[in-house]
Write an enzyme that holds these catalytic residues in place. Structure first.
Site, PDB file in Angstrom:
ATOM      1  N   LYS A  62      24.315  69.325  24.776  1.00 26.06           N
ATOM      2  CA  LYS A  62      25.032  68.328  25.571  1.00 26.06           C
ATOM      3  C   LYS A  62      25.874  69.022  26.642  1.00 26.06           C
ATOM      4  CE  LYS A  62      28.316  64.467  24.815  1.00 26.06           C
ATOM      5  NZ  LYS A  62      29.040  63.720  23.744  1.00 26.06           N
ATOM      6  N   SER A 139      27.991  59.034  23.517  1.00 28.96           N
ATOM      7  CA  SER A 139      27.802  59.670  24.806  1.00 28.96           C
ATOM      8  C   SER A 139      26.793  60.817  24.792  1.00 28.96           C
ATOM      9  CB  SER A 139      29.142  60.186  25.343  1.00 28.96           C
ATOM     10  OG  SER A 139      29.695  61.185  24.480  1.00 28.96           O
ATOM     11  N   SER A 163      29.721  59.230  19.118  1.00 28.44           N
ATOM     12  CA  SER A 163      28.748  59.720  20.092  1.00 28.44           C
ATOM     13  C   SER A 163      27.596  60.531  19.518  1.00 28.44           C
ATOM     14  CB  SER A 163      29.456  60.550  21.171  1.00 28.44           C
ATOM     15  OG  SER A 163      30.330  59.730  21.915  1.00 28.44           O
TER      16      SER A 163
END
Length: 460
Positions: A62, A139, A163
């Protein structure tokens, strides 16, 4: 018209053709990788004398983790343009590189980690491989999509308010949120430190557990039988699909493997209300007028949101006010709400955390597991109006706040599809019981898949 003017027009025409071709190439590349990646590159495993549990596996990261020589973009182009390349790689990334895994790139995320939808107006929304017309969840959207689409074997993400757990559920894969503080968050852009965790995704429980062995840096004590698996019955009533189709799959699997005596049932909302007296500061009258919800858990999520805003503002308020970044719809409102928040009741939020930890330790013994839905239903459609999702969001954060506020570990387990959309269930265990929880998932999952098929939920 002069010949030089014609030359200029011809040059501009060719430039536009080149730009169009470049755009098409980017779109084709994006379609090929489901829009999961911010940038593709390869970092080979680091030479190490330790056992290489992850040899031959690929992973993605990420875009919230620092990687030496790369700008950590935090999901927003203005952030990327105002920050320099990282001078070192985050310890969590280094750990899996030392264990033999190969990194193949950085993944798209929601701006400033402030959404659970997975939509990004700047870099595009990664395509949910289970349901292309639905959001992938955020996210850690790109990290989940990369695993779900079999582009990588596992991926790293973060989970503050959901997330890891939400995109895992939406993309039909495993997602593990570790106990708060169990995995290093050094070298990550912070969102809200009281809740931030570094977690991971995988398609099967064996790889999920192997990655956990590396990141948790804990010895594997072998498979330990759970004393109890406690079903939070009120939480399953929050589901928008028939709750029995999810709950019964788990119950039957537990009966087959561990026997009836392992099962127990609880009304989690009542337990929390009775044992977390500070929640009275976060009970709102409008909660009672909404569709079915669990009032103490809604209050819990209110306390979490307040502390999250406060810490986000401390971390990023100065940058937001100075740069005034372009933020997408929904994100902009949440960010500025955090920036303008007064910061009241923070001590009460911290007291709720302490009381909830004690309450859940009282409910769960060292070898007990709590079962709840990961989210209240299947992933919403892309570009759904925020107002129409309000009930869903309230229920989602009610469920997500249990592990978020307590700091307990949680794993989202895929249960195939229902009405052609992915469904899941979650298991939680005491803080520090991460490896026990991962081992329990390994033991349960084969029978869970069988029971999902019997219940006519086609298994993924």
């Amino acid at each position: 018209m002069s010949s030089s003017s014609y030359d200029l027009i011809y040059q501009l025409h060719n430039d536009n053709k080149t730009l169009s071709a470049t755009t098409r190439e980017r779109e084709m590349e994006r379609d090929k990788d489901y829009g999961a990646f911010m940038e593709r590159f390869t970092v080979q495993p680091t030479p190490s004398s330790q056992q290489r549990l992850l040899d031959g596996l690929t992973f993605a990261v990420k875009d919230i983790f620092d990687m030496d020589g790369h700008v950590t973009g935090f999901g927003n182009p203005d952030w990327a343009q105002t920050h320099s390349p990282a001078l070192a790689t985050a310890p969590a990334v280094l750990a899996v590189l030392r264990a033999g895994a190969t990194c193949v790139g950085k993944t798209v995320m929601d701006e400033m980690a402030y959404s659970i939808n997975g939509e990004n107006v700047h870099y595009g929304t990664p395509t949910n491989p289970c349901a292309p017309d639905r959001v992938p969840g955020g996210s850690s959207s790109g990290s989940a999509v990369g695993v779900g689409a079999s582009l990588v074997d596992f991926s790293l993400g973060t989970d503050t308010g959901g997330s890891i757990r939400v995109p895992a559920s939406y993309c039909g894969i495993f997602g593990f949120r570790p106990s708060h503080g169990a995995v290093s968050t050094a070298g990550l852009v912070p969102m809200a430190q009281s809740f931030d965790t570094a977690g991971w995704f995988a398609r099967d429980p064996v790889i999920l557990s192997r990655v956990g062995s590396i990141l948790l840096q804990l010895p594997d004590n072998g498979l330990v039988r759970p004393s109890k698996i406690i079903i939070a019955e009120d939480c399953f009533k929050l589901l928008s699909i028939p709750s029995a189709r999810i709950k019964n799959v788990l119950v039957e699997a537990v009966k087959q493997i561990y026997g009836d005596n392992t099962l127990s049932y609880v009304n989690l909302g009542d337990n929390v209300e009775h044992n977390v007296p500070s929640l009275k500061n976060f009970m709102r009258k409008d909660i009672q007028s909404q569709e079915f919800n669990i009032e103490p858990l809604v209050a819990l999520s209110n306390a979490m949101r307040l502390l999250q805003r406060y810490e986000f503002n401390n971390n990023h308020g100065e940058w937001v006010k100075t740069v005034k970044p372009h933020l997408g719809p929904g994100i902009a409102e949440r960010v500025w709400e955090a920036i303008n928040a007064r910061g009241d009741n923070i001590d009460a939020c911290l007291l709720v955390k302490t009381e909830l930890q004690a309450a859940l330790r009282g409910l769960l013994g060292d070898l007990d597991v709590l079962a709840i839905p990961t989210v209240p239903g299947p992933p919403p459609k892309l570009q759904t109006e925020a107002a129409s999702l309000e009930t869903f969001r309230v229920r989602a954060f009610s469920l997500l706040s249990v592990a978020g506020v307590s700091g307990f570990c949680q794993v989202s387990i895929p249960l195939g599809m229902y009405d052609n959309l992915p469904v899941s269930v979650s298991l939680l265990a005491r803080s520090g019981s991460d490896k026990f929880l991962l081992n329990t998932v390994e033991t349960l999952y084969g029978t869970l898949k069988e029971q999902a098929e019997i219940a006519e939920i086609p298994s993924s």
